[in-house]
Design a protein around this motif. Structure first.
Motif, PDB file in Angstrom:
ATOM      1  N   ARG A  35      34.310  48.222  33.254  1.00 52.87           N
ATOM      2  CA  ARG A  35      35.039  49.204  34.068  1.00 52.87           C
ATOM      3  C   ARG A  35      35.685  48.526  35.276  1.00 52.87           C
ATOM      4  O   ARG A  35      36.835  48.831  35.626  1.00 52.87           O
ATOM      5  CB  ARG A  35      34.090  50.310  34.524  1.00 52.87           C
ATOM      6  N   GLN A  36      34.957  47.620  35.915  1.00 56.12           N
ATOM      7  CA  GLN A  36      35.542  46.892  37.036  1.00 56.12           C
ATOM      8  C   GLN A  36      36.764  46.104  36.590  1.00 56.12           C
ATOM      9  O   GLN A  36      37.816  46.137  37.251  1.00 56.12           O
ATOM     10  CB  GLN A  36      34.505  45.947  37.637  1.00 56.12           C
ATOM     11  N   GLY A  39      39.755  48.219  35.760  1.00 52.03           N
ATOM     12  CA  GLY A  39      40.344  48.789  36.960  1.00 52.03           C
ATOM     13  C   GLY A  39      40.963  47.754  37.885  1.00 52.03           C
ATOM     14  O   GLY A  39      41.439  48.102  38.967  1.00 52.03           O
ATOM     15  N   THR A  41      39.398  45.304  39.461  1.00 53.41           N
ATOM     16  CA  THR A  41      38.495  44.797  40.491  1.00 53.41           C
ATOM     17  C   THR A  41      38.157  43.342  40.198  1.00 53.41           C
ATOM     18  O   THR A  41      37.723  43.008  39.093  1.00 53.41           O
ATOM     19  CB  THR A  41      37.190  45.622  40.535  1.00 53.41           C
TER      20      THR A  41
END
Length: 314
Positions: A35-36, A39, A41
């Motif tokens: 997910r990081q 996204g 990140t």
């Protein structure tokens, strides 16, 4: 606990590496890190307490270009105090830096940055506000865990994720006290609990928690419950026979020689050709045979006359 022989056996799969890393936590590590990355990140990775390297190997797969990955462990080094020394001797006597590094290199081309020593080394060696993901699984003593949580707070990016291991095991009350103290008094927001680990952030927990709830509700192999406690939403997850995330095999498995092909059966020598059978003579005609017998039985004078007559015809 792994024996020395088990620790030295080259791993072919992640499951061959001794250690404690349940399937549910593998799924959650994968989900949070993916997910990081999805996204955008970016940030460094940190694991404090690596044992034989099972979770470190897993995290290392998510190191992105430009990111730094640091691990810290005493390995066979001296513990900072008597209590920590007793804990290491009892639970981690088979652990050496070489075992960890050999296991890690079985799956990755390059080692992470390795700090050998107590976790108190970390704040001076890892840049503040540089990490997106921190896994703490080192000493179980309250004083050390309290310090590790404080270090994670200072090292994490605003929405970074910290994972605290053994936060509710019966033999680790020091971890439990330090963990819930951080939730109640030090601003840590729990995102979810697995059977073994607490996942939290000092940022806003709601966006990641909502996404996690959506993921869990779509899975039939994950039991989900939600509770409220001291102003925090507590999401509890439990595996219901979920499969582990797919993880590439080690170099040992890839390089292992394929089974030798079964040699082709040696062909039996071709049978020698049967000896040629001479062509059968045509059976004499019955009439010729009768005449021959008759000639043999006649008087010699008659026989000679017959033979002369035959010779004259030929």
């Amino acid at each position: 606990m792994a024996t020395t022989q088990e620790a030295m056996r080259p791993p072919h799969r992640l499951d061959d590496v001794p250690g404690w890393f349940p399937v549910l936590d593998q799924l959650l590590f994968e989900w949070f890190l993916n997910r990081q990355e999805a996204g955008g990140t970016r940030g460094d990775l940190l694991e404090v307490g690596v044992y034989m390297g099972k979770s470190a190997i897993f995290i290392g797969r998510h190191q992105q270009p430009g990111e730094r990955y640091t691990v810290c462990d005493l390995f066979e080094g001296d513990a900072p105090d008597d209590a920590n020394r007793a804990e290491s001797t009892k639970s981690y006597s088979a652990l050496t830096r070489r075992v960890f590094e050999d296991n890690y290199r079985s799956f990755h081309d390059e080692l992470p940055r390795v700090l050998q020593g107590p976790s108190s080394l970390v704040p001076a060696e890892v840049e503040a506000r540089s990490c997106r993901f921190v896994h703490i699984d080192a000493s179980h003593l309250y004083e050390h865990v309290h310090g590790d949580i404080g270090a994670a707070h200072d090292l994490l990016l605003p929405d970074g994720i910290v994972v605290l291991d053994d936060f509710r095991s019966e033999h680790t009350p020091g971890v439990s006290i330090a963990t819930w103290e951080a939730v109640l008094n030090r601003g840590l927001h729990p995102i979810c609990l697995s059977t073994q680990k607490l996942y939290g952030t000092w940022g806003d927990p709601e966006p990641v928690q909502e996404a996690l709830l959506d993921m869990a509700r779509e899975r039939s192999d994950c039991h989900l419950s939600v509770q409220e406690a001291a102003g925090h939403r507590i999401v509890r997850l439990k595996s219901k026979g979920m499969p582990a995330p797919v993880f590439p095999p080690s170099k040992h498995a890839v390089a292992a020689k394929a089974p030798e092909p079964t040699p082709a059966a040696v062909s039996a020598p071709a049978p020698a050709p049967a000896p040629a059978v001479p062509p059968a003579r045509p059976a004499p005609r019955r009439g010729s045979r009768v005449r021959r017998v008759a000639v043999d039985l006649l008087p010699p004078v008659v026989t000679r006359a017959i033979r002369k007559a035959r010779a004259a015809r030929s």
